[in-house]
Write an enzyme that holds these catalytic residues in place. Structure first.
Site, PDB file in Angstrom:
ATOM      1  N   ASP A   1       0.853  -1.180   0.000  1.00  0.00           N
ATOM      2  CA  ASP A   1       0.000   0.000   0.000  1.00  0.00           C
ATOM      3  C   ASP A   1       0.897   1.242   0.000  1.00  0.00           C
ATOM      4  O   ASP A   1       2.120   1.169   0.167  1.00  0.00           O
ATOM      5  CB  ASP A   1      -0.985  -0.013   1.181  1.00  0.00           C
ATOM      6  CG  ASP A   1      -2.227   0.832   0.879  1.00  0.00           C
ATOM      7  OD1 ASP A   1      -2.164   1.714   0.005  1.00  0.00           O
ATOM      8  OD2 ASP A   1      -3.273   0.619   1.532  1.00  0.00           O
TER       9      ASP A   1
ATOM     10  N   GLU B   1     -10.898   6.796   3.821  1.00  0.00           N
ATOM     11  CA  GLU B   1      -9.922   6.181   4.736  1.00  0.00           C
ATOM     12  C   GLU B   1     -10.070   6.716   6.166  1.00  0.00           C
ATOM     13  O   GLU B   1     -11.183   6.988   6.620  1.00  0.00           O
ATOM     14  CB  GLU B   1      -8.499   6.356   4.184  1.00  0.00           C
ATOM     15  CG  GLU B   1      -8.351   5.730   2.789  1.00  0.00           C
ATOM     16  CD  GLU B   1      -6.921   5.677   2.302  1.00  0.00           C
ATOM     17  OE1 GLU B   1      -6.011   5.389   3.086  1.00  0.00           O
ATOM     18  OE2 GLU B   1      -6.707   5.909   1.091  1.00  0.00           O
TER      19      GLU B   1
HETATM   20  C1  BGC Z   1      -5.154   3.085   0.133  1.00  0.00           C
HETATM   21  C2  BGC Z   1      -5.310   2.075  -0.963  1.00  0.00           C
HETATM   22  C3  BGC Z   1      -5.093   2.705  -2.304  1.00  0.00           C
HETATM   23  C4  BGC Z   1      -3.771   3.420  -2.331  1.00  0.00           C
HETATM   24  C5  BGC Z   1      -3.482   4.116  -3.637  1.00  0.00           C
HETATM   25  C6  BGC Z   1      -3.921   3.896  -0.013  1.00  0.00           C
HETATM   26  O1  BGC Z   1      -3.918   4.970   0.893  1.00  0.00           O
HETATM   27  O2  BGC Z   1      -5.150   2.428   1.379  1.00  0.00           O
HETATM   28  O3  BGC Z   1      -6.584   1.489  -0.895  1.00  0.00           O
HETATM   29  O4  BGC Z   1      -5.171   1.738  -3.311  1.00  0.00           O
HETATM   30  O5  BGC Z   1      -3.734   4.380  -1.309  1.00  0.00           O
HETATM   31  O6  BGC Z   1      -4.244   5.250  -3.800  1.00  0.00           O
HETATM   32  C1  BGC Z   2      -4.129   8.047  -0.680  1.00  0.00           C
HETATM   33  C2  BGC Z   2      -3.917   8.571  -2.024  1.00  0.00           C
HETATM   34  C3  BGC Z   2      -4.020  10.053  -1.936  1.00  0.00           C
HETATM   35  C4  BGC Z   2      -3.001  10.599  -0.948  1.00  0.00           C
HETATM   36  C5  BGC Z   2      -3.137  12.056  -0.755  1.00  0.00           C
HETATM   37  C6  BGC Z   2      -3.058   8.563   0.238  1.00  0.00           C
HETATM   38  O1  BGC Z   2      -3.169   8.015   1.499  1.00  0.00           O
HETATM   39  O2  BGC Z   2      -4.134   6.681  -0.741  1.00  0.00           O
HETATM   40  O3  BGC Z   2      -4.796   8.007  -2.924  1.00  0.00           O
HETATM   41  O4  BGC Z   2      -3.815  10.656  -3.169  1.00  0.00           O
HETATM   42  O5  BGC Z   2      -3.084   9.948   0.284  1.00  0.00           O
HETATM   43  O6  BGC Z   2      -2.130  12.552   0.082  1.00  0.00           O
END
Ligand code: BGC
Ligand code: BGC
Length: 597
Positions: free
Chosen positions: A296, A488
């Site tokens: 991740d 999230e």
């Molecule tokens: C998330 C994932 C996601 C990745 C890429 C992470 O923060 O937990 O689900 O695929 O970011 O955006």
């Molecule tokens: C997410 C990404 C997002 C980024 C923004 C990450 O945790 O997974 O998809 O673009 O945070 O800072």
């Protein structure tokens, strides 16, 4: 059989297997394992490490670094997009990036990955489907497969090869901000719908132009953390963990999922990203997952120790691709040094690269180095929107229908639509829509509930006021409220009650004798015990996406409701976590509840 027919048949079989024959690939006729071995034998350590390095687009210092560092994949995190956010802009960008990969010595194409988690949701005017919790309410695997197939077409139409979906979490605690990303609280339903989603995304033939790579995530037990804390710790005995959280991986792997993403979370205090037991012994060996395992986002940074320790432990534990929203040059040189000093065995690197190349060959990536532009034009098409509309109407769960108020008559004189979510596409879509955290207002093309009701009954009789109106003027109020978008951990909550202003509005309609139809848009059940008696009808609409017409389809009786609760609906916060069929608690509504007429 006549020899001539035999010859014809064997030619036909040969040409079926040899799908890559018209490409520039001289090894087109070889079995994939041999192609991979041949390619691997020619690769330098730098070229191998490049394949294992996945850079977030906005962290790419120079586009030519794709060539110069032999990068194997690029991703867009939530909201990370090219300046032209329409599908054509994405396709132009990915094709340009691919051009750099094809300038390398071995011309290994890159994979471009994205979170297309409810449609290709970073792309302007793509169709947005209900989030998975709504699909869970449909209980309809064939529909989920169809939704995923359309999503794949909209992903491929934007030039992208890989979606980080489906999330096959089994959320056990509604305080968790990612509850809506999972289909349901019960593993059997998640197993069935996760497999359907993989089939739809990857298609019956992965090399088809319309097929993309799926990714089962987040492995494993992301939905089982204590108190529903995002990226938290799971405290469970292994048998329970396996039966609730690991079991849906059987469906996804059985459906041929090519990629799996590790979870940020920990199991009994041990971070998944450093667990050779879960990543290699269980997933790769016991479950015989033969695709690639991706980390991740920056998750290795959460492992203990130095930068070198983090890289060593995660790769030795079994990760094949590291997702990096940071300094990829430093990662590449550190990993090279770790291999040269035998901290990371070359056999592990070769295994990772073999898996990556195998997946690329299975996808037919060498034949997909330019976007199929006929798919680009179909992104957000009317026919795709009809599939989403069907998903919306099948996802609605009718929780209450006092005196058979629903379905409403289309010839009703006047209707008031009110509430924060009544005319707001961003709110209706939720997180992971255009931006990581989602947005408010007309962020992309779609039909709000207000517009959908106008479409159903005619503009003249429908009025919208966000905060109510002189209540006594209307024979009926449709109140559309819920949660504002989040993604999230930003959505972790200890309190899932409605806003007090929303409660007051509902109660004022009630005291004026105006019947209320409540449409609740939320990523999870909310606590509604304080307004349940004030509403005549209640519909849980989850996060339906762009096609609000699916809501009008049910409200005005064109279709009967069929949705069933994918989560037990708690009566109080204190009951959470509450899951399963017979909870023994006086819950608001049990798992599987849903009225029809
Ligand atoms: C998330 C994932 C996601 C990745 C890429 C992470 O923060 O937990 O689900 O695929 O970011 O955006
Ligand atoms: C997410 C990404 C997002 C980024 C923004 C990450 O945790 O997974 O998809 O673009 O945070 O800072």
């Amino acid at each position: 059989m006549k020899p001539i027919i035999l010859l014809f048949l064997s030619l036909a079989i040969f040409s079926c297997e040899d799908k890559t024959s018209d490409s520039g690939d001289p090894d087109a006729g070889l079995p994939i394992s041999e192609k991979v071995n041949k390619l691997l034998a020619q690769m330098t350590l730098e070229e191998k490490i490049g394949q294992m390095t996945q850079v977030n687009k906005s962290n790419l210092l120079k586009e030519s670094d794709i060539r110069d560092y032999y990068l194997g994949s690029i991703l867009s995190g939530g909201g990370v997009a090219p300046p032209n956010r329409r599908a054509s802009g994405w396709a132009d960008m990915v094709d340009r990036f691919q051009g750099y990969a094809l300038q390398t010595r071995l011309k290994i194409p890159i994979l471009y990955g994205i979170d297309a988690v409810h449609g290709n949701n970073n792309v302007l005017d793509a169709v947005i489907f209900p989030h998975n919790i709504g699909l869970g309410a449909t209980r309809d695997a064939a529909l989920v497969e169809k939704v995923a197939k359309v999503t794949a077409e909209e992903v491929a139409g934007a030039g992208i090869h890989w979606t980080f979906a489906p999330c096959i979490a089994v959320p056990q605690d509604e305080r968790w901000g990612r509850t809506y990303e999972g289909f349901a609280e019960m593993p059997d339903l998640v197993n069935e719908l996760g497999a359907a989603s993989v089939r739809g995304l990857q298609g019956s033939d992965l090399t088809a132009k319309t097929s993309v790579l799926a990714c089962a995530k987040h492995y494993v037990a992301d939905g089982g953390t204590q108190n529903g804390k995002d990226q938290g710790n799971v405290i469970l005995d292994e048998a329970t963990l396996r039966s609730i959280h690991l079991s849906p991986y059987d469906g996804a792997i059985g459906a041929g999922v090519q990629t799996v993403m590790a979870s940020y979370s920990s199991i009994n205090g041990q971070k998944m990203h450093g667990s050779a037991y879960w990543l290699t012994s269980v997933l790769k060996n016991e479950k015989q997952f033969d695709g690639l395992l991706v980390s991740d986002w920056a998750a290795i940074r959460q492992l203990p120790g130095s930068n070198d320790d983090q890289i060593t432990n995660s790769i030795n534990a079994g990760l094949d691709i590291i997702m990096l929203p940071d300094n990829y040059k430093e990662f590449i040189s550190a990993l090279k040094n770790l291999v040269e000093t035998n901290k990371v065995p070359l056999t592990r690197i070769d295994d990772a690269v073999r898996r990556i190349l195998t997946v690329k060959y299975r996808l037919g990536l060498w034949e997909k180095t330019k976007t199929e532009r006929s798919l680009t034009g179909a992104v957000g098409s009317d026919s795709h929107r009809l599939v989403a509309r069907e998903a919306v109407r099948k996802s609605l769960v009718v929780l209450k229908n006092e005196g058979n108020l629903l379905p409403l008559s289309k010839s009703i004189s006047t209707i008031l639509v009110t509430g924060s979510h009544g005319d707001n596409i961003g709110f209706q879509c939720g997180g992971w829509t255009m931006e990581w955290q989602g947005g408010s207002g007309p962020i992309t093309k779609g039909t709000t509930v207000y517009r959908a009701i106008q479409n159903a009954v005619g503009e003249g009789s429908v009025f919208f006021m966000e905060n109510g109106l002189d209540e006594t003027l209307f024979p009926l109020a449709i109140v559309v409220i819920g949660e504002e978008p989040y993604a999230e951990g930003a959505g972790d909550r200890n309190d899932l009650s409605l806003k007090s202003s929303d409660v007051a509005m509902i109660k004022s309609f009630k005291s004026n004798g105006i019947p209320v139809v409540l449409i609740l848009m939320s990523g999870r059940p909310m606590i509604i015990s304080n307004i349940i008696d004030d509403c005549d009808a209640i519909v849980a609409a989850w996060l339906p996406g762009t096609e609000g017409d699916g809501i009008a389809d049910i409200l005005f009786g064109d279709y009967k409701p069929t949705g069933k609760l994918p989560h037990t609906w708690p009566a109080t916060m204190g009951q959470i976590p509450v899951n399963g069929l017979s909870t023994g608690l006086p819950v608001q509504f049990p798992y599987g509840y849903g009225l029809t007429w």
